[in-house]
Design a protein around this motif. Structure first.
Motif, short mmCIF file in Angstrom:
data_model
loop_
_atom_site.label_atom_id
_atom_site.label_comp_id
_atom_site.label_asym_id
_atom_site.label_seq_id
_atom_site.Cartn_x
_atom_site.Cartn_y
_atom_site.Cartn_z
N ASN A 130 0.81 -1.23 0.00
CA ASN A 130 0.00 0.00 0.00
C ASN A 130 0.84 1.27 0.00
O ASN A 130 0.30 2.37 0.15
CB ASN A 130 -0.93 0.02 1.21
N GLY A 131 2.17 1.13 -0.12
CA GLY A 131 3.05 2.29 -0.15
C GLY A 131 3.32 2.89 1.22
O GLY A 131 3.69 4.06 1.32
N HIS A 132 3.15 2.09 2.29
CA HIS A 132 3.39 2.56 3.64
C HIS A 132 4.62 1.90 4.24
O HIS A 132 4.87 0.72 4.00
CB HIS A 132 2.18 2.26 4.54
N ARG A 133 5.32 2.64 5.06
CA ARG A 133 6.47 2.08 5.79
C ARG A 133 6.03 1.72 7.21
O ARG A 133 5.01 2.15 7.68
CB ARG A 133 7.61 3.10 5.84
N GLY A 134 6.87 0.95 7.89
CA GLY A 134 6.62 0.62 9.28
C GLY A 134 5.68 -0.56 9.48
O GLY A 134 5.31 -0.87 10.62
N GLN A 135 5.32 -1.23 8.40
CA GLN A 135 4.38 -2.35 8.51
C GLN A 135 5.03 -3.71 8.26
O GLN A 135 4.73 -4.67 8.95
CB GLN A 135 3.22 -2.17 7.51
N SER A 136 5.91 -3.78 7.25
CA SER A 136 6.44 -5.09 6.85
C SER A 136 7.77 -5.44 7.51
O SER A 136 8.02 -6.60 7.79
CB SER A 136 6.58 -5.16 5.33
N ASN A 137 8.62 -4.45 7.73
CA ASN A 137 9.89 -4.71 8.41
C ASN A 137 10.39 -3.39 9.01
O ASN A 137 9.72 -2.38 8.94
CB ASN A 137 10.92 -5.37 7.49
N GLY A 138 11.55 -3.44 9.61
CA GLY A 138 12.10 -2.25 10.28
C GLY A 138 11.92 -2.32 11.78
O GLY A 138 11.22 -3.18 12.32
N TRP A 139 12.60 -1.42 12.48
CA TRP A 139 12.60 -1.35 13.95
C TRP A 139 11.18 -1.34 14.50
O TRP A 139 10.83 -2.12 15.39
CB TRP A 139 13.36 -0.10 14.38
N LYS A 140 10.35 -0.45 13.97
CA LYS A 140 8.98 -0.31 14.48
C LYS A 140 8.14 -1.57 14.22
O LYS A 140 7.42 -2.03 15.10
CB LYS A 140 8.31 0.91 13.84
N ALA A 141 8.25 -2.12 13.02
CA ALA A 141 7.46 -3.31 12.66
C ALA A 141 7.85 -4.52 13.49
O ALA A 141 7.02 -5.40 13.73
CB ALA A 141 7.61 -3.62 11.17
N HIS A 142 9.09 -4.58 13.96
CA HIS A 142 9.54 -5.67 14.82
C HIS A 142 9.07 -5.49 16.26
O HIS A 142 9.34 -6.35 17.11
CB HIS A 142 11.06 -5.82 14.79
N GLY A 143 8.40 -4.39 16.54
CA GLY A 143 7.88 -4.16 17.88
C GLY A 143 8.95 -3.76 18.89
O GLY A 143 8.74 -3.92 20.10
N LEU A 144 10.06 -3.24 18.40
CA LEU A 144 11.13 -2.81 19.31
C LEU A 144 10.78 -1.46 19.91
O LEU A 144 10.02 -0.69 19.32
CB LEU A 144 12.46 -2.76 18.56
N PRO A 145 11.31 -1.14 21.09
CA PRO A 145 10.95 0.10 21.76
C PRO A 145 11.30 1.36 20.95
O PRO A 145 12.40 1.45 20.39
CB PRO A 145 11.77 0.07 23.06
N TRP A 146 10.35 2.27 20.90
CA TRP A 146 10.58 3.56 20.24
C TRP A 146 9.67 4.58 20.88
O TRP A 146 8.74 4.24 21.61
CB TRP A 146 10.36 3.47 18.73
N ARG A 147 9.96 5.85 20.61
CA ARG A 147 9.14 6.91 21.16
C ARG A 147 9.17 8.10 20.23
O ARG A 147 10.06 8.22 19.39
CB ARG A 147 9.63 7.31 22.55
N GLN A 148 8.19 8.97 20.41
CA GLN A 148 8.20 10.25 19.71
C GLN A 148 9.22 11.13 20.39
O GLN A 148 9.33 11.12 21.61
CB GLN A 148 6.82 10.91 19.72
N ASN A 149 9.94 11.89 19.62
CA ASN A 149 11.00 12.74 20.18
C ASN A 149 10.47 14.13 20.45
O ASN A 149 9.79 14.70 19.69
CB ASN A 149 12.17 12.78 19.21
#
Length: 149
Positions: A130-149
């Protein structure tokens, strides 16, 4: 984690980077994205490891010109305590690979032995169907800790 033949920079998945940071308390994570990306997309959160991600732009917004002082800036971030392993992350893994190669070369020329590792999928990963990032792979997609800065 792989280390290609003749290449001073290794690659790993975001999960492998997290595991490496968890096991090696001297290792560092450098986010080379832009200030705009850190602010609007978020950053990896290493607080449960008792550390923070190092935020240093490799290519500077808005023209995306290479930061000519990147290696020097990074070296000063370490205050003389260069870790044995440095993980580099960007949006999807391309800019961080460039930065990792530069640092491996610059630090190597300075006589410093540092293992530079690119986080291949990056923070947001590849575009999905669908042309979106953060869904199929990457830090966020793996459910690793992140936050808004």
């Amino acid at each position: 984690m792989s280390l290609p033949s003749g290449n001073p920079v290794g690659e790993c998945t975001p999960k492998d980077a997290w595991d490496g940071l968890e096991l090696d308390h001297t290792a560092a994570l450098v986010d080379v994205r832009t200030r705009a990306e850190w602010s609007f997309v978020g950053i990896p959160d290493l607080s449960t490891l008792g550390r923070t991600v190092i935020l240093t732009e490799w290519r500077q917004y808005p023209d995306m010109a290479v930061n000519d002082t990147f290696a020097q800036s990074l070296m000063s971030e370490f205050s003389g305590e260069i870790p044995d392993r440095i993980y580099f992350i960007c949006r999807s893994g391309a800019r961080s690979m460039e930065a990792a190669h530069l640092v491996a070369s610059a630090f190597g020329q300075s006589g410093l032995e540092v293992s530079c590792v690119n986080v291949a999928e990056g923070f947001e990963g590849d575009l999905d169907a669908n042309g979106h990032r953060g869904q199929s792979n990457g830090w966020k997609a793996h459910g690793l800790p992140w936050r808004q800065n």
